[in-house]
Write an enzyme that holds these catalytic residues in place. Structure first.
Site, mmCIF file in Angstrom:
data_model
loop_
_atom_site.group_PDB
_atom_site.id
_atom_site.type_symbol
_atom_site.label_atom_id
_atom_site.label_comp_id
_atom_site.label_asym_id
_atom_site.label_seq_id
_atom_site.Cartn_x
_atom_site.Cartn_y
_atom_site.Cartn_z
ATOM 1 N N PHE A 80 -13.473 42.371 -33.899
ATOM 2 C CA PHE A 80 -12.971 41.236 -33.904
ATOM 3 C C PHE A 80 -13.359 39.913 -34.253
ATOM 4 C CE2 PHE A 80 -14.767 41.831 -28.825
ATOM 5 C CZ PHE A 80 -14.116 41.796 -28.379
ATOM 6 N N LYS A 84 -9.601 32.012 -37.560
ATOM 7 C CA LYS A 84 -8.405 31.977 -36.740
ATOM 8 C C LYS A 84 -7.833 30.896 -36.561
ATOM 9 C CE LYS A 84 -11.310 30.308 -33.111
ATOM 10 N NZ LYS A 84 -11.519 30.619 -31.333
ATOM 11 N N SER A 124 -2.900 39.261 -31.852
ATOM 12 C CA SER A 124 -2.894 38.125 -30.998
ATOM 13 C C SER A 124 -0.900 38.251 -30.923
ATOM 14 C CB SER A 124 -2.436 36.784 -32.372
ATOM 15 O OG SER A 124 -2.064 35.833 -31.678
ATOM 16 N N THR A 126 1.045 35.651 -31.628
ATOM 17 C CA THR A 126 1.612 35.258 -32.353
ATOM 18 C C THR A 126 2.176 36.675 -33.118
ATOM 19 O OG1 THR A 126 0.843 33.799 -34.741
ATOM 20 C CG2 THR A 126 -0.036 35.357 -34.157
ATOM 21 N N TYR A 148 -2.415 33.044 -41.245
ATOM 22 C CA TYR A 148 -3.464 33.262 -40.031
ATOM 23 C C TYR A 148 -2.618 34.349 -39.404
ATOM 24 C CZ TYR A 148 -4.819 34.321 -35.686
ATOM 25 O OH TYR A 148 -5.834 35.065 -34.273
ATOM 26 N N LYS A 152 -2.657 39.160 -38.912
ATOM 27 C CA LYS A 152 -2.868 40.112 -37.751
ATOM 28 C C LYS A 152 -1.325 41.422 -37.925
ATOM 29 C CE LYS A 152 -5.855 38.376 -35.676
ATOM 30 N NZ LYS A 152 -7.062 38.795 -36.081
ATOM 31 N N PHE A 177 -2.793 36.693 -25.552
ATOM 32 C CA PHE A 177 -2.567 35.545 -25.553
ATOM 33 C C PHE A 177 -3.356 34.491 -25.477
ATOM 34 C CE2 PHE A 177 2.091 37.046 -25.130
ATOM 35 C CZ PHE A 177 1.905 38.240 -25.956
ATOM 36 N N ARG A 289 4.206 19.469 -32.624
ATOM 37 C CA ARG A 289 3.140 19.962 -33.528
ATOM 38 C C ARG A 289 3.635 21.002 -34.294
ATOM 39 N NH1 ARG A 289 -2.669 22.986 -32.059
ATOM 40 N NH2 ARG A 289 -0.863 24.484 -31.195
HETATM 41 P P1 NAD Z 1 -14.552 32.874 -33.615
HETATM 42 O O1 NAD Z 1 -14.549 32.428 -34.341
HETATM 43 O O2 NAD Z 1 -15.276 32.445 -31.423
HETATM 44 O O3 NAD Z 1 -15.604 34.556 -33.746
HETATM 45 C C1 NAD Z 1 -14.195 35.262 -34.244
HETATM 46 C C2 NAD Z 1 -16.688 35.197 -35.404
HETATM 47 O O4 NAD Z 1 -16.254 36.462 -35.956
HETATM 48 C C3 NAD Z 1 -17.370 34.772 -35.406
HETATM 49 O O5 NAD Z 1 -18.661 34.328 -34.435
HETATM 50 C C4 NAD Z 1 -17.353 34.456 -36.767
HETATM 51 O O6 NAD Z 1 -18.783 33.921 -37.226
HETATM 52 C C5 NAD Z 1 -17.445 36.063 -37.095
HETATM 53 N N1 NAD Z 1 -16.796 36.000 -38.637
HETATM 54 C C6 NAD Z 1 -15.677 35.769 -38.866
HETATM 55 N N2 NAD Z 1 -15.549 36.312 -40.498
HETATM 56 C C7 NAD Z 1 -16.843 37.046 -40.693
HETATM 57 C C8 NAD Z 1 -17.247 37.897 -41.586
HETATM 58 N N3 NAD Z 1 -15.967 37.858 -42.317
HETATM 59 N N4 NAD Z 1 -17.980 38.572 -41.162
HETATM 60 C C9 NAD Z 1 -18.568 38.747 -40.421
HETATM 61 N N5 NAD Z 1 -18.563 37.785 -39.119
HETATM 62 C C10 NAD Z 1 -17.280 37.245 -39.289
HETATM 63 O O7 NAD Z 1 -12.668 33.736 -32.639
HETATM 64 P P2 NAD Z 1 -12.565 34.505 -30.942
HETATM 65 O O8 NAD Z 1 -11.690 33.104 -30.122
HETATM 66 O O9 NAD Z 1 -13.351 35.283 -30.178
HETATM 67 O O10 NAD Z 1 -11.508 35.061 -32.008
HETATM 68 C C11 NAD Z 1 -11.661 36.383 -31.518
HETATM 69 C C12 NAD Z 1 -10.188 37.380 -32.666
HETATM 70 O O11 NAD Z 1 -9.816 37.520 -31.487
HETATM 71 C C13 NAD Z 1 -10.615 36.502 -33.778
HETATM 72 O O12 NAD Z 1 -10.010 38.140 -35.044
HETATM 73 C C14 NAD Z 1 -8.555 36.525 -33.906
HETATM 74 O O13 NAD Z 1 -7.992 35.610 -34.656
HETATM 75 C C15 NAD Z 1 -8.290 36.914 -32.861
HETATM 76 N N6 NAD Z 1 -7.672 35.961 -31.640
HETATM 77 C C16 NAD Z 1 -8.575 35.380 -31.413
HETATM 78 C C17 NAD Z 1 -7.145 34.281 -29.986
HETATM 79 C C18 NAD Z 1 -8.268 32.831 -29.425
HETATM 80 O O14 NAD Z 1 -6.942 31.664 -29.242
HETATM 81 N N7 NAD Z 1 -8.943 32.722 -29.592
HETATM 82 C C19 NAD Z 1 -6.101 34.389 -29.609
HETATM 83 C C20 NAD Z 1 -5.502 36.149 -30.321
HETATM 84 C C21 NAD Z 1 -6.263 36.877 -30.876
HETATM 85 N N1 UFG Z 2 -1.390 21.245 -27.341
HETATM 86 C C1 UFG Z 2 -1.178 20.358 -26.803
HETATM 87 N N2 UFG Z 2 -2.596 19.182 -27.568
HETATM 88 C C2 UFG Z 2 -3.389 19.882 -27.954
HETATM 89 C C3 UFG Z 2 -3.364 21.440 -28.309
HETATM 90 C C4 UFG Z 2 -1.922 21.912 -28.123
HETATM 91 O O1 UFG Z 2 -0.418 19.754 -26.660
HETATM 92 O O2 UFG Z 2 -3.722 19.021 -28.527
HETATM 93 C C5 UFG Z 2 -0.435 21.848 -26.594
HETATM 94 C C6 UFG Z 2 0.744 23.278 -27.379
HETATM 95 O O3 UFG Z 2 1.557 21.743 -28.570
HETATM 96 C C7 UFG Z 2 1.050 24.212 -27.060
HETATM 97 C C8 UFG Z 2 -0.072 24.784 -26.224
HETATM 98 O O4 UFG Z 2 -0.797 23.735 -26.202
HETATM 99 O O5 UFG Z 2 1.795 23.769 -26.066
HETATM 100 C C9 UFG Z 2 -1.402 25.726 -26.548
HETATM 101 O O6 UFG Z 2 -1.948 25.494 -27.825
HETATM 102 P P1 UFG Z 2 -3.425 26.106 -28.624
HETATM 103 O O7 UFG Z 2 -3.758 25.594 -29.156
HETATM 104 O O8 UFG Z 2 -3.909 25.772 -27.110
HETATM 105 O O9 UFG Z 2 -2.891 28.172 -28.646
HETATM 106 P P2 UFG Z 2 -1.325 27.960 -29.361
HETATM 107 O O10 UFG Z 2 -0.512 29.369 -27.976
HETATM 108 O O11 UFG Z 2 -0.721 27.427 -30.266
HETATM 109 O O12 UFG Z 2 -2.688 28.652 -30.428
HETATM 110 C C10 UFG Z 2 -3.723 30.391 -30.255
HETATM 111 C C11 UFG Z 2 -4.345 30.569 -30.882
HETATM 112 C C12 UFG Z 2 -3.542 31.640 -31.875
HETATM 113 C C13 UFG Z 2 -2.820 32.661 -31.174
HETATM 114 C C14 UFG Z 2 -2.053 32.522 -30.188
HETATM 115 C C15 UFG Z 2 -1.489 33.762 -29.702
HETATM 116 O O13 UFG Z 2 -4.504 29.058 -31.319
HETATM 117 O O14 UFG Z 2 -4.389 31.328 -32.594
HETATM 118 O O15 UFG Z 2 -2.920 31.242 -29.378
HETATM 119 O O16 UFG Z 2 -0.327 33.452 -28.624
HETATM 120 F F1 UFG Z 2 -2.030 32.995 -32.385
#
Ligand code: NAD
Ligand code: UFG
Length: 328
Positions: A80, A84, A124, A126, A148, A152, A177, A289
């Site tokens: 993970f 991000k 992701s 994305t 970013y 991925k 998602f 955005r």
């Molecule tokens: P998060 O930031 O809460 O968790 C990531 C963790 O990784 C953190 O605890 C951070 O301290 C640690 N970290 C970062 N770089 C590091 C490094 N070099 N060495 C050790 N630790 C490190 O994020 P999350 O939402 O839990 O996301 C986890 C993974 O899922 C990420 O790879 C993110 O890109 C991916 N992802 C997240 C979302 C989302 O919307 N949250 C969507 C798609 C993919």
């Molecule tokens: N949005 C608003 N106001 C805000 C924040 C978001 O209207 O303050 C809208 C955005 O325009 C979008 C929706 O809410 O339509 C969701 O936005 P998020 O920022 O919550 O999520 P995204 O879908 O843009 O992106 C997230 C993660 C990315 C990941 C992606 C995967 O942030 O890292 O989902 O689908 F790649």
């Protein structure tokens, strides 16, 4: 199994540690705490009643990773750890490429050296770019709009190439998602630093009065009400998806969408949140955005058919659990 969870104190990682332990596995967390807190380790122990081994390390540091692999018998890795924030990746591309790509390379290298054959990677939605919804695993990927997203796409490619030359290795690429919600205890959840970028944490902070109102980014998309549509998935469902994935890794690369298959607009989410929690969320429509797409939701048939995994929790549960965590 004993699973090395990188990024295990983060949002998705911490929930996955809980689900892994509840399923009978043990976990070793490697996290540099760049976006999480040390206290999460004891909270995971408190929820599960099991001990967790924790290393405060940067997973881009080869020697530190080698030490963990040589000290412990590791059966699988869930990776993970990563940065991000889409906006930050545009400002600091090298930071993102270095952190997100090196970590993947160093971990897979260690897996090969130490004979660890199960690897699950956090990808992701994305990576689909501006494809037609619903997104299917077999689609040709379209360009992403930021570094970013590229980390991925590139990580997926690196892992695919590594498996080609190391046939014993099994890799699952999980394309998430939009994870929201929190553990039912309200003890772990998503706690972003500063003003949240993502919709749900912004909504909970408005509901709490920390922020005055939600800015809805555009209402002229070709969607049900003009606002952006996403596939929100409860983080505990996502965590359970990882348990299923690591248990079912087989040789080669397999790709799965982890979503619900249902699209929800921004205004639909706000309305559900208000009704589920009986609280008002004032909002204002502003301009779009940069880099946002209109709709993003999954076709989830492959994960159901091949892994037997489906998301069970609905949007009301996601809204209630997010609010419960914010209040706590
Ligand atoms: P998060 O930031 O809460 O968790 C990531 C963790 O990784 C953190 O605890 C951070 O301290 C640690 N970290 C970062 N770089 C590091 C490094 N070099 N060495 C050790 N630790 C490190 O994020 P999350 O939402 O839990 O996301 C986890 C993974 O899922 C990420 O790879 C993110 O890109 C991916 N992802 C997240 C979302 C989302 O919307 N949250 C969507 C798609 C993919
Ligand atoms: N949005 C608003 N106001 C805000 C924040 C978001 O209207 O303050 C809208 C955005 O325009 C979008 C929706 O809410 O339509 C969701 O936005 P998020 O920022 O919550 O999520 P995204 O879908 O843009 O992106 C997230 C993660 C990315 C990941 C992606 C995967 O942030 O890292 O989902 O689908 F790649």
């Amino acid at each position: 199994m004993q699973i090395l969870v990188t990024g295990g104190t983060g949002y998705i990682g911490s929930h996955t540690c809980v689900s892994l332990i509840e399923a009978g596995h043990s976990v070793i967390i490697a996290d540099n705490l760049s976006n999480s807190r040390y206290e999460v380790v004891s909270i995971i122990e408190q929820i599960t009643g099991q001990r967790v081994i924790f290393y405060e390390v940067d997973v881009t540091e080869e020697a530190a990773i080698a030490e963990i692999f040589s000290k412990h018998k590791i059966d699988g890795v869930i990776h993970f750890a990563g940065l991000k924030s889409v906006g930050e990746s545009v400002e600091k591309p090298l930071l993102y490429y270095k952190n997100n790509l090196l970590s993947t390379m160093i971990l897979t290298d260690a897996c090969i050296k130490y004979g660890v054959n199960r690897f699950v990677f956090s990808s992701s939605a994305t990576v689909y770019g501006e494809n037609d919804v619903p997104f299917e695993e077999s689609m040709t990927l379209k360009p992403t709009t930021n570094p970013y997203g590229e980390t991925k796409v590139m990580s997926e490619r690196i892992l695919t190439d590594v498996v080609q030359s190391n046939p014993e290795l099994g890799v699952m690429l999980l394309r998430y998602f939009n994870p929201v919600g929190a553990h039912e205890s309200g003890l772990i959840g998503e706690a972003p630093n500063g003003i949240p970028n993502n919709l749900m944490p912004f909504v909970t902070q408005v509901a709490k009065g920390k922020l005055p109102k939600l800015h809805v980014f555009g209402d002229n998309y070709p969607t049900v009400d003009g606002t952006g549509v996403r596939d929100y998935i409860h983080v505990v469902d996502l965590a359970e998806g990882h348990v299923t994935a690591i248990e079912q890794v087989t040789r080669g690369v397999r790709i799965y969408n982890l979503g619900t298959g249902r699209g929800t607009s921004v205004l639909e989410l706000v309305k559900t949140f208000e009704e589920a929690n009986n609280i008002e969320v004032p909002y204002e429509i502003i301009e779009r955005r940069l880099g946002d797409i209109a709709s993003c939701y999954a076709n989830v048939k492959k994960a159901k058919k091949e892994l037997g995994w489906v998301a069970k929790r609905d949007l009301i549960a996601m809204c209630k659990d997010s609010w419960h965590f914010e209040k706590k």
